[in-house]
Design a protein around this motif. Structure first.
Motif, PDB file in Angstrom:
ATOM      1  N   ILE A   1     -17.817  -1.832 -21.897  1.00 12.84           N
ATOM      2  CA  ILE A   1     -18.635  -0.766 -21.430  1.00 12.84           C
ATOM      3  C   ILE A   1     -19.931  -1.066 -21.061  1.00 12.84           C
ATOM      4  CG2 ILE A   1     -19.402   1.435 -22.249  1.00 12.84           C
ATOM      5  CD1 ILE A   1     -16.731   2.021 -23.478  1.00 12.84           C
ATOM      6  N   TYR A   2     -20.469  -1.951 -22.086  1.00  6.65           N
ATOM      7  CA  TYR A   2     -21.760  -2.305 -21.910  1.00  6.65           C
ATOM      8  C   TYR A   2     -21.999  -3.154 -20.663  1.00  6.65           C
ATOM      9  CZ  TYR A   2     -26.172  -4.581 -22.450  1.00  6.65           C
ATOM     10  OH  TYR A   2     -27.553  -5.150 -21.937  1.00  6.65           O
ATOM     11  N   ARG A   3     -20.984  -4.035 -20.410  1.00 10.32           N
ATOM     12  CA  ARG A   3     -21.129  -4.813 -19.313  1.00 10.32           C
ATOM     13  C   ARG A   3     -21.315  -4.224 -17.877  1.00 10.32           C
ATOM     14  NH1 ARG A   3     -15.925  -7.510 -16.093  1.00 10.32           N
ATOM     15  NH2 ARG A   3     -17.294  -9.125 -14.751  1.00 10.32           N
ATOM     16  N   GLN A   4     -20.550  -2.677 -17.868  1.00  7.17           N
ATOM     17  CA  GLN A   4     -20.917  -1.783 -16.590  1.00  7.17           C
ATOM     18  C   GLN A   4     -22.257  -0.940 -17.015  1.00  7.17           C
ATOM     19  OE1 GLN A   4     -17.605   0.787 -16.896  1.00  7.17           O
ATOM     20  NE2 GLN A   4     -16.502  -0.351 -15.624  1.00  7.17           N
ATOM     21  N   LEU A   5     -22.635  -0.674 -18.194  1.00 11.28           N
ATOM     22  CA  LEU A   5     -23.783   0.289 -18.517  1.00 11.28           C
ATOM     23  C   LEU A   5     -25.030  -0.526 -18.265  1.00 11.28           C
ATOM     24  CD1 LEU A   5     -24.796   3.004 -19.680  1.00 11.28           C
ATOM     25  CD2 LEU A   5     -24.816   1.766 -21.888  1.00 11.28           C
ATOM     26  N   GLY A   6     -25.118  -1.839 -18.638  1.00 13.67           N
ATOM     27  CA  GLY A   6     -26.151  -2.620 -18.525  1.00 13.67           C
ATOM     28  C   GLY A   6     -26.274  -3.465 -16.833  1.00 13.67           C
ATOM     29  N   GLY A   7     -25.294  -3.150 -16.177  1.00 16.81           N
ATOM     30  CA  GLY A   7     -25.216  -3.828 -14.825  1.00 16.81           C
ATOM     31  C   GLY A   7     -25.152  -5.412 -14.765  1.00 16.81           C
ATOM     32  N   LEU A   8     -24.723  -5.930 -15.773  1.00 11.45           N
ATOM     33  CA  LEU A   8     -24.710  -7.511 -15.980  1.00 11.45           C
ATOM     34  C   LEU A   8     -24.074  -8.159 -14.671  1.00 11.45           C
ATOM     35  CD1 LEU A   8     -23.509  -7.847 -19.609  1.00 11.45           C
ATOM     36  CD2 LEU A   8     -25.599  -7.161 -18.726  1.00 11.45           C
ATOM     37  N   SER A   9     -24.710  -9.185 -14.499  1.00 21.02           N
ATOM     38  CA  SER A   9     -24.356  -9.961 -13.338  1.00 21.02           C
ATOM     39  C   SER A   9     -24.742 -11.563 -13.563  1.00 21.02           C
ATOM     40  CB  SER A   9     -24.940  -9.606 -12.009  1.00 21.02           C
ATOM     41  OG  SER A   9     -26.536  -9.777 -12.060  1.00 21.02           O
ATOM     42  N   GLY A  10     -24.446 -12.435 -12.957  1.00 20.97           N
ATOM     43  CA  GLY A  10     -24.746 -13.804 -13.139  1.00 20.97           C
ATOM     44  C   GLY A  10     -24.578 -14.433 -14.243  1.00 20.97           C
ATOM     45  N   ASP A  11     -25.396 -15.173 -14.690  1.00 17.04           N
ATOM     46  CA  ASP A  11     -25.051 -15.990 -16.106  1.00 17.04           C
ATOM     47  C   ASP A  11     -24.989 -15.050 -17.082  1.00 17.04           C
ATOM     48  OD1 ASP A  11     -25.296 -18.642 -14.895  1.00 17.04           O
ATOM     49  OD2 ASP A  11     -27.427 -18.835 -15.148  1.00 17.04           O
ATOM     50  N   VAL A  12     -25.720 -13.874 -17.086  1.00 18.37           N
ATOM     51  CA  VAL A  12     -25.678 -13.014 -18.291  1.00 18.37           C
ATOM     52  C   VAL A  12     -24.334 -12.232 -18.470  1.00 18.37           C
ATOM     53  CG1 VAL A  12     -26.550 -10.963 -19.421  1.00 18.37           C
ATOM     54  CG2 VAL A  12     -28.366 -12.440 -18.197  1.00 18.37           C
ATOM     55  N   LEU A  55     -25.549   1.775 -31.442  1.00 19.40           N
ATOM     56  CA  LEU A  55     -24.327   2.281 -32.164  1.00 19.40           C
ATOM     57  C   LEU A  55     -23.241   1.267 -32.191  1.00 19.40           C
ATOM     58  CD1 LEU A  55     -24.578   5.953 -30.586  1.00 19.40           C
ATOM     59  CD2 LEU A  55     -24.614   5.535 -33.054  1.00 19.40           C
ATOM     60  N   THR A  56     -22.871   0.640 -31.236  1.00 21.71           N
ATOM     61  CA  THR A  56     -21.548  -0.223 -31.163  1.00 21.71           C
ATOM     62  C   THR A  56     -21.836  -1.212 -32.056  1.00 21.71           C
ATOM     63  OG1 THR A  56     -22.508  -1.084 -28.885  1.00 21.71           O
ATOM     64  CG2 THR A  56     -20.733   0.801 -28.832  1.00 21.71           C
ATOM     65  N   THR A  57     -23.075  -2.048 -32.105  1.00 19.00           N
ATOM     66  CA  THR A  57     -23.173  -3.085 -33.063  1.00 19.00           C
ATOM     67  C   THR A  57     -23.046  -2.695 -34.353  1.00 19.00           C
ATOM     68  OG1 THR A  57     -25.749  -2.764 -33.041  1.00 19.00           O
ATOM     69  CG2 THR A  57     -24.695  -4.607 -31.503  1.00 19.00           C
ATOM     70  N   ALA A  58     -23.448  -1.443 -34.765  1.00 20.87           N
ATOM     71  CA  ALA A  58     -23.102  -0.874 -36.036  1.00 20.87           C
ATOM     72  C   ALA A  58     -21.612  -0.573 -36.350  1.00 20.87           C
ATOM     73  CB  ALA A  58     -23.879   0.159 -36.478  1.00 20.87           C
ATOM     74  N   TRP A 104     -16.912   8.769 -35.466  1.00 23.42           N
ATOM     75  CA  TRP A 104     -18.373   9.075 -35.204  1.00 23.42           C
ATOM     76  C   TRP A 104     -19.087   8.095 -34.507  1.00 23.42           C
ATOM     77  CZ3 TRP A 104     -21.258  11.398 -40.004  1.00 23.42           C
ATOM     78  CH2 TRP A 104     -20.585  12.598 -40.630  1.00 23.42           C
ATOM     79  N   TYR A 105     -18.991   6.728 -34.665  1.00 23.36           N
ATOM     80  CA  TYR A 105     -19.508   5.785 -33.773  1.00 23.36           C
ATOM     81  C   TYR A 105     -18.930   5.772 -32.340  1.00 23.36           C
ATOM     82  CZ  TYR A 105     -20.833   3.238 -38.228  1.00 23.36           C
ATOM     83  OH  TYR A 105     -21.255   2.970 -39.357  1.00 23.36           O
ATOM     84  N   GLY A 106     -17.478   5.925 -32.084  1.00 16.11           N
ATOM     85  CA  GLY A 106     -17.126   6.016 -30.994  1.00 16.11           C
ATOM     86  C   GLY A 106     -17.522   7.205 -30.201  1.00 16.11           C
ATOM     87  N   ARG A 107     -17.606   8.451 -30.898  1.00 19.17           N
ATOM     88  CA  ARG A 107     -18.168   9.624 -30.155  1.00 19.17           C
ATOM     89  C   ARG A 107     -19.683   9.227 -29.728  1.00 19.17           C
ATOM     90  NH1 ARG A 107     -18.108  12.508 -26.189  1.00 19.17           N
ATOM     91  NH2 ARG A 107     -18.897  14.770 -26.489  1.00 19.17           N
ATOM     92  N   GLY A 108     -20.354   8.823 -30.671  1.00 17.95           N
ATOM     93  CA  GLY A 108     -21.781   8.406 -30.183  1.00 17.95           C
ATOM     94  C   GLY A 108     -22.033   7.532 -29.042  1.00 17.95           C
ATOM     95  N   ALA A 109     -21.175   6.270 -29.131  1.00 18.36           N
ATOM     96  CA  ALA A 109     -21.135   5.539 -28.037  1.00 18.36           C
ATOM     97  C   ALA A 109     -20.454   6.117 -26.690  1.00 18.36           C
ATOM     98  CB  ALA A 109     -19.953   4.292 -28.446  1.00 18.36           C
ATOM     99  N   ASP A 110     -19.846   6.941 -26.645  1.00 17.99           N
ATOM    100  CA  ASP A 110     -19.327   7.687 -25.459  1.00 17.99           C
ATOM    101  C   ASP A 110     -20.246   8.569 -24.792  1.00 17.99           C
ATOM    102  OD1 ASP A 110     -16.900   8.678 -23.726  1.00 17.99           O
ATOM    103  OD2 ASP A 110     -17.503  10.435 -24.524  1.00 17.99           O
ATOM    104  N   ILE A 111     -21.076   9.157 -25.640  1.00 19.26           N
ATOM    105  CA  ILE A 111     -22.294  10.392 -25.262  1.00 19.26           C
ATOM    106  C   ILE A 111     -23.318   9.169 -25.032  1.00 19.26           C
ATOM    107  CG2 ILE A 111     -24.176  11.566 -25.839  1.00 19.26           C
ATOM    108  CD1 ILE A 111     -22.100  12.756 -28.166  1.00 19.26           C
ATOM    109  N   ALA A 112     -23.592   8.030 -25.553  1.00 20.51           N
ATOM    110  CA  ALA A 112     -24.572   7.274 -25.067  1.00 20.51           C
ATOM    111  C   ALA A 112     -24.195   6.442 -23.469  1.00 20.51           C
ATOM    112  CB  ALA A 112     -25.013   6.219 -25.838  1.00 20.51           C
TER     113      ALA A 112
END
Length: 424
Positions: free
Chosen positions: A240-251, A220-223, A200-208
């Protein structure tokens, strides 16, 4: 998500219908058991074809049953009569083994049952649940969504109804509603102390993630990680969050530091080790070499075939001795009156790279006292250092202090990790 079969449907609904022979008493509502349900009233004219249909169903003569039911259907003038015809039609469909007929008969039963007032909530919860499954299997997601919402409103005991509803909503172009559906039931089950399926968590994370909903994804993923803290889940959530959030630099660097601490880095692509090393090798050669050696040990990197790996190690390795020897002077300068937030953070990061986590934590704390301090960054790194030094309570306090900005999602993940380290 489970799907139903024609056998499961009839068993669950208990829809074997007694014969209605000519002259037999009208269908009773069993008022003693269900006083809220009105008595069924059917005319004498329709009883003969219904009796014929019943006899044919018992003989498994589908053609004869359907012919009799076609006659009865033409004679049915009231919702009660239509409801009785639909009941027999459902039994005939079961005998036929034709799921399309079973689905159509169930639709007719629901329509007539609602019109005649013959459906109690326990029946609605079952009827709409199966109707929703049939619609979902037929890829009629709009109908599936509507039916499953009715089933849930009627109190269906089938937990999969929420997961199938969420998937139908997603396929209907409503990812926000889909995630909200899953989040609602996850929250309710968690509050009740009930286990929630990992998928359930995995499906929700995929949708999000597909809908580019980073806040929902993090929630969802922290839960998910709190309930199922396995390394694969850590890897999937963070990268996946790295891509979703467009993380760069120090973050981005600090996300990879967290992935490394959680043991998720070895599950990632070789390029992530290179990205990590490239982010630190100019200032912290020891950390870069350590990370690349871990990648080699994990079978992710090969110095002979990876030019980046080979070159970063060859450039960084010779600097380590002098770099390590510079630590006492760096500590003295960081404690000096002229030190700044950035200079103290550099000293703390230097110590972190040599895995002197307790000492690094001292200087992350000092950095927080300096003018212009980036509290989010400093508290996040402080939390990592404290957790790795074994101070879980201190780490949690540091992560709790990161409430906004780019580091807040990372702190949410890190707090889960500090409390429940990743398992194999």
């Amino acid at each position: 998500m489970n799907s139903t079969s024609r056998y499961a449907l009839l068993t669950a609904l208990g829809l074997a219908v007694a014969a209605v022979a000519p002259g037999a008493p009208a269908f009773a509502a069993k008022k003693e058991e269900k006083p809220s349900k009105p008595a069924l009233k059917i005319g004498n004219e329709i009883r003969k074809p219904l009796g014929e249909a019943d006899a044919a169903i018992k003989k498994k003569d589908v053609a004869a049953a359907e012919a009799a039911l076609a006659t009865a259907r033409g004679l049915a003038k009231t919702p009660d009569e239509q409801f009785v015809v639909a009941q027999y039609s459902l039994n005939a469909a079961q005998v036929s083994g034709d799921q399309a007929k079973l689905s159509a008969a169930l639709d007719a039963l629901i329509t007539a049952g609602e019109a005649s007032g013959q459906l109690a909530d326990d029946q609605r919860s079952q009827y709409y649940w199966f109707q929703g499954q049939f619609a979902y299997q037929a890829k009629n997601y709009t109908k599936a969504e509507a039916s499953l919402q009715r089933a849930i409103a009627a109190g269906t005991p089938h937990a999969d109804a929420y997961a199938i509803l969420a998937d139908a909503q997603s396929r209907n172009g409503k990812p926000g509603e889909a995630v909200a559906t899953l989040q609602k039931v996850i929250d309710a089950k968690a509050a009740a102390g009930e286990a929630i399926p990992s998928e359930w968590y995995g499906r929700g994370a995929d949708i999000a993630s597909r809908a580019k909903l980073p806040n929902e994804f993090v929630r969802l993923t922290t839960a998910w990680l709190s309930a199922y803290p396995v390394k694969q889940n850590w890897h999937d959530s963070l990268f996946i969050y790295r891509q979703l959030g467009g993380l760069s630099g120090d973050v981005d660097l600090d996300m990879m530091r967290l992935a490394r601490a959680a043991g998720a880095l070895p599950l990632s692509a070789a390029s992530n080790y290179i990205d990590y090393a490239l982010a630190v090798y100019l200032k912290f050669p020891n950390e870069a070499v350590d990370v690349l050696n871990e990648g080699i040990a994990a079978g992710k990197l090969n110095a002979s075939s990876s030019q980046n790996t080979r070159e970063i190690i060859s450039l960084s390795q010779p600097k380590i001795a002098a770099d390590k020897a510079s630590i006492p002077a760096a500590i003295t300068a960081a404690n000096g009156a002229k030190s700044s937030f950035k200079s103290v953070m550099t000293t703390a990061d230097l110590l972190y790279g040599y895995k002197d986590y307790a000492k690094a934590a001292e200087f992350y704390k000092l950095a927080l006292t300096k003018p212009g301090a980036d509290a989010g960054q400093a508290n996040f790194r402080l939390g990592l250092a404290l957790a790795l030094a074994g101070d879980k309570a201190g780490a949690k306090a540091a992560f709790d202090a990161v409430t906004s900005g780019a580091y807040a999602p990372l702190a949410a993940y890190a707090k889960v990790w500090a409390e429940k380290p990743a398992t194999a």
